[in-house]
Design a protein around this motif. Structure first.
Motif, PDB file in Angstrom:
ATOM      1  N   UNK A   1      55.097 -13.323  78.360  1.00 28.24           N
ATOM      2  CA  UNK A   1      55.322 -12.382  79.443  1.00 28.24           C
ATOM      3  C   UNK A   1      54.849 -11.008  78.998  1.00 28.24           C
ATOM      4  N   UNK A   2      54.016 -10.393  79.829  1.00 32.27           N
ATOM      5  CA  UNK A   2      53.436  -9.109  79.493  1.00 32.27           C
ATOM      6  C   UNK A   2      54.007  -8.054  80.440  1.00 32.27           C
ATOM      7  N   UNK A   3      54.619  -7.017  79.878  1.00 31.36           N
ATOM      8  CA  UNK A   3      55.220  -5.944  80.665  1.00 31.36           C
ATOM      9  C   UNK A   3      54.379  -4.688  80.507  1.00 31.36           C
ATOM     10  N   UNK A   4      53.951  -4.143  81.647  1.00 30.03           N
ATOM     11  CA  UNK A   4      53.148  -2.925  81.631  1.00 30.03           C
ATOM     12  C   UNK A   4      53.926  -1.836  82.372  1.00 30.03           C
ATOM     13  N   UNK A   5      54.418  -0.822  81.658  1.00 26.46           N
ATOM     14  CA  UNK A   5      55.204   0.233  82.311  1.00 26.46           C
ATOM     15  C   UNK A   5      54.419   1.045  83.343  1.00 26.46           C
ATOM     16  N   UNK A   6      53.116   1.093  83.244  1.00 29.75           N
ATOM     17  CA  UNK A   6      52.318   1.858  84.198  1.00 29.75           C
ATOM     18  C   UNK A   6      52.301   1.212  85.583  1.00 29.75           C
ATOM     19  N   UNK A   7      52.618  -0.068  85.671  1.00 30.42           N
ATOM     20  CA  UNK A   7      52.685  -0.714  86.982  1.00 30.42           C
ATOM     21  C   UNK A   7      53.748  -0.065  87.856  1.00 30.42           C
ATOM     22  N   UNK A   8      54.835   0.406  87.257  1.00 34.65           N
ATOM     23  CA  UNK A   8      55.867   1.107  88.025  1.00 34.65           C
ATOM     24  C   UNK A   8      55.301   2.383  88.637  1.00 34.65           C
ATOM     25  N   UNK A   9      54.532   3.125  87.849  1.00 30.94           N
ATOM     26  CA  UNK A   9      53.944   4.369  88.338  1.00 30.94           C
ATOM     27  C   UNK A   9      52.941   4.079  89.451  1.00 30.94           C
ATOM     28  N   UNK A  10      52.169   3.009  89.309  1.00 33.38           N
ATOM     29  CA  UNK A  10      51.180   2.659  90.333  1.00 33.38           C
ATOM     30  C   UNK A  10      51.849   2.218  91.631  1.00 33.38           C
TER      31      UNK A  10
END
Length: 44
Positions: A1-10
């Protein structure tokens, strides 16, 4: 599982659009309710 914190900002723009839509619908419901109360006030 890959979590990208920038997805929240997008996704903030979609969340903002959803919140504005919810507030607009609530505002329309309030205005319709006020108009119905104004027009049906004298018919009791």
């Amino acid at each position: 599982m890959n979590i990208n914190p920038m997805n929240f900002v997008f996704n903030l723009k979609y969340m903002l659009f959803g919140m504005l839509t919810i507030f607009a619908v609530i505002g329309i419901i309030v205005i319709i309710t006020m108009l119905l109360n104004k027009f049906s006030h004298g018919r009791e």
